[in-house]
Motif scaffolding. Sequence first.
Motif, short mmCIF file in Angstrom:
data_model
loop_
_atom_site.label_atom_id
_atom_site.label_comp_id
_atom_site.label_asym_id
_atom_site.label_seq_id
_atom_site.Cartn_x
_atom_site.Cartn_y
_atom_site.Cartn_z
N PHE A 250 0.69 -1.39 0.13
CA PHE A 250 -0.09 -0.03 -0.13
C PHE A 250 0.77 1.38 -0.03
CE2 PHE A 250 -3.55 -2.60 1.76
CZ PHE A 250 -4.57 -2.37 0.56
N CYS A 251 1.87 1.38 0.63
CA CYS A 251 2.78 2.49 0.83
C CYS A 251 3.41 2.54 -0.57
CB CYS A 251 4.15 1.96 1.90
SG CYS A 251 4.26 3.39 3.00
N ALA A 252 4.02 1.73 -1.24
CA ALA A 252 4.75 1.63 -2.55
C ALA A 252 3.43 2.16 -3.80
CB ALA A 252 5.25 0.43 -2.89
N LEU A 253 2.48 1.54 -3.52
CA LEU A 253 1.25 2.10 -4.30
C LEU A 253 0.88 3.51 -4.18
CD1 LEU A 253 -1.08 1.01 -6.35
CD2 LEU A 253 -2.30 0.46 -4.39
N ALA A 254 0.93 3.96 -3.07
CA ALA A 254 0.55 5.33 -2.69
C ALA A 254 1.90 6.29 -3.32
CB ALA A 254 0.52 5.60 -1.39
N ASP A 255 3.03 5.82 -3.36
CA ASP A 255 3.89 6.59 -4.00
C ASP A 255 3.89 6.66 -5.47
OD1 ASP A 255 5.43 7.09 -1.59
OD2 ASP A 255 6.99 5.48 -1.85
N CYS A 256 3.50 5.67 -6.02
CA CYS A 256 3.09 5.87 -7.52
C CYS A 256 2.05 6.34 -7.91
CB CYS A 256 3.13 4.24 -8.29
SG CYS A 256 4.50 3.10 -7.90
N GLN A 257 0.99 6.33 -7.12
CA GLN A 257 -0.22 7.12 -7.39
C GLN A 257 0.12 8.52 -7.37
OE1 GLN A 257 -2.52 4.89 -4.65
NE2 GLN A 257 -3.95 3.83 -6.16
N GLN A 258 0.77 9.09 -6.24
CA GLN A 258 1.16 10.43 -6.36
C GLN A 258 1.82 10.78 -7.26
OE1 GLN A 258 2.36 12.13 -2.39
NE2 GLN A 258 2.51 9.89 -1.71
N LEU A 259 2.76 9.92 -7.93
CA LEU A 259 3.57 10.36 -9.06
C LEU A 259 2.81 10.51 -10.48
CD1 LEU A 259 7.10 8.46 -8.33
CD2 LEU A 259 6.76 10.82 -8.33
N LEU A 260 1.63 9.74 -10.44
CA LEU A 260 0.94 9.59 -11.47
C LEU A 260 -0.13 10.64 -11.41
CD1 LEU A 260 0.57 5.86 -12.10
CD2 LEU A 260 1.68 7.54 -13.65
N GLY A 261 -0.19 11.35 -10.22
CA GLY A 261 -1.19 12.62 -10.07
C GLY A 261 -2.61 12.07 -9.49
N ASN A 262 -2.67 10.82 -9.03
CA ASN A 262 -3.83 10.18 -8.66
C ASN A 262 -3.80 10.36 -7.13
OD1 ASN A 262 -6.04 8.77 -8.03
ND2 ASN A 262 -5.41 7.02 -8.55
N LEU A 263 -4.03 11.71 -6.76
CA LEU A 263 -4.13 12.12 -5.10
C LEU A 263 -4.94 11.40 -4.43
CD1 LEU A 263 -2.97 15.84 -5.28
CD2 LEU A 263 -1.44 13.91 -5.38
N GLU A 264 -6.35 11.21 -4.79
CA GLU A 264 -7.26 10.45 -4.12
C GLU A 264 -6.84 8.97 -3.78
OE1 GLU A 264 -12.03 9.32 -4.32
OE2 GLU A 264 -11.28 10.75 -5.81
N GLY A 265 -6.11 8.47 -4.82
CA GLY A 265 -5.94 7.01 -4.75
C GLY A 265 -4.85 6.76 -3.84
N ALA A 266 -3.91 8.02 -3.83
CA ALA A 266 -2.84 7.83 -2.93
C ALA A 266 -3.28 7.89 -1.44
CB ALA A 266 -1.92 8.64 -3.17
N VAL A 267 -4.50 9.08 -1.23
CA VAL A 267 -4.85 9.00 0.20
C VAL A 267 -5.40 7.62 0.55
CG1 VAL A 267 -6.67 9.91 1.43
CG2 VAL A 267 -5.15 11.27 0.18
N GLN A 268 -6.33 6.85 -0.46
CA GLN A 268 -6.92 5.72 -0.10
C GLN A 268 -5.75 4.50 0.31
OE1 GLN A 268 -9.55 4.96 -3.17
NE2 GLN A 268 -10.81 6.32 -2.72
N SER A 269 -4.80 4.77 -0.39
CA SER A 269 -3.55 3.63 -0.16
C SER A 269 -2.97 3.83 1.31
CB SER A 269 -2.82 3.48 -1.34
OG SER A 269 -3.33 3.08 -2.53
N LEU A 270 -2.60 5.02 1.43
CA LEU A 270 -2.16 5.35 2.76
C LEU A 270 -2.83 5.02 3.84
CD1 LEU A 270 -0.21 8.50 1.62
CD2 LEU A 270 1.00 6.45 2.13
N GLN A 271 -4.16 5.25 3.83
CA GLN A 271 -5.25 4.82 4.88
C GLN A 271 -5.20 3.44 5.15
OE1 GLN A 271 -8.61 7.10 3.43
NE2 GLN A 271 -8.29 8.93 4.90
N ALA A 272 -5.16 2.74 3.97
CA ALA A 272 -5.25 1.28 4.03
C ALA A 272 -4.26 0.74 4.64
CB ALA A 272 -5.28 0.68 2.47
N PHE A 273 -2.85 1.22 4.38
CA PHE A 273 -1.55 1.13 5.06
C PHE A 273 -1.73 1.34 6.58
CE2 PHE A 273 2.17 2.60 7.22
CZ PHE A 273 3.14 1.52 6.84
N LEU A 274 -2.40 2.05 7.19
CA LEU A 274 -2.35 2.54 8.31
C LEU A 274 -3.27 1.35 9.15
CD1 LEU A 274 -2.44 6.39 8.52
CD2 LEU A 274 -0.41 4.75 9.23
#
Length: 351
Positions: A250-274
């Motif tokens: 989830f952490c790695a996924l959030a990094d990639c989503q941020q770089l791709l401009g998918n901020l909403e997806g990054a937020v969801q991935s980081l919350q899932a990580f927690l």
Amino acid sequence: MSEALCVALLVSGHPQAFVDLFSLTHGSLASTSTGPASPTSVPQAASLSEETAALLSQELVAAHQAYRTRDYEASYESYQQLAEHFIVHHQLPNAKFFYERCLQVSREHAWTEGQAAAHTNLGMLAEQLGHLQDAEGHYEQHLALASTQQAQEAHGPEWSAAFVNVMKVYQERARTLAEAGDGKASLEALRKWVHAAEQSGDQGALAQAHMQMGLAYQQQGEHSQAVKSLQEYIQLCLHLDHIQAQAQAFCALADCQQLLGNLEGAVQSLQAFLLKSRHHDAQGEAYACCNLGVLYYRQRKYDEALTYFERFFEAARALKDQHVLDVARVNLGTVRAALTFKDYMQARLPL
């Protein structure tokens, strides 16, 4: 001793035994048409102990005689005993020489079981020697033989063992190639691992392969591909107990989503990580809370940013890392200032 033994074998009418012994003791190969074709490996030049000389004399003659009488399994067994002897005595190149003899005898006579065993032994030996590409080739041959042998019946232990070996060497090849800086070749090894895991039906191995492929794509800057592989991994993990690895994904996924401009997806991935980490990974929790705070701050959602920056600060205190703690203090100060300014501006707005 070795010279006298070579002469004795030749005089007694065992030319192939002579060739094998000469190759072993002189580190070179000769050719003859009186037995199976010579192996491709060059054995290690060796001075022979009395025990080894006696065993060689016995088993080489036995292998040659069995070959001449078309008792190919007996010939194979003699070569195998010699290979095992040299493994015990840590002379792996010599063991390889005799396992290759096993392979040639079994190939000449289309003995599938013998070929499979020889390829497995040569694969394991290649791994010990650090020759992973050779190991890969032997394990792939073993898998092909096992698949053919059991094509008309339920997949048995030979088929399963072949997949375990080939997947293990794909994983190791990917790791060593990545460490050597050859990211492209490493990804190719990972693709082979994924394909083999799909064929084997091993969901745990398939999940692990997708995880490693996602991280490899991320390192190569191929973030869209990384997202696909990491999402495959997370989906497979719904039925597997890979809690800590899921958190990492989830952490790695959030990094990639941020770089791709998918901020909403990054937020969801980081919350899932927690949710997955559940306070078992203090450093990861600090990283996730910091990133969530930054993401919300960039969207001017200052209340949400404050919540996560406060969690980041608490995680930083638990880590006792002064640099991380300094960053947490700055972030907290920044978002509190933004909230104060927001309140000030709202107070000044006309009703």
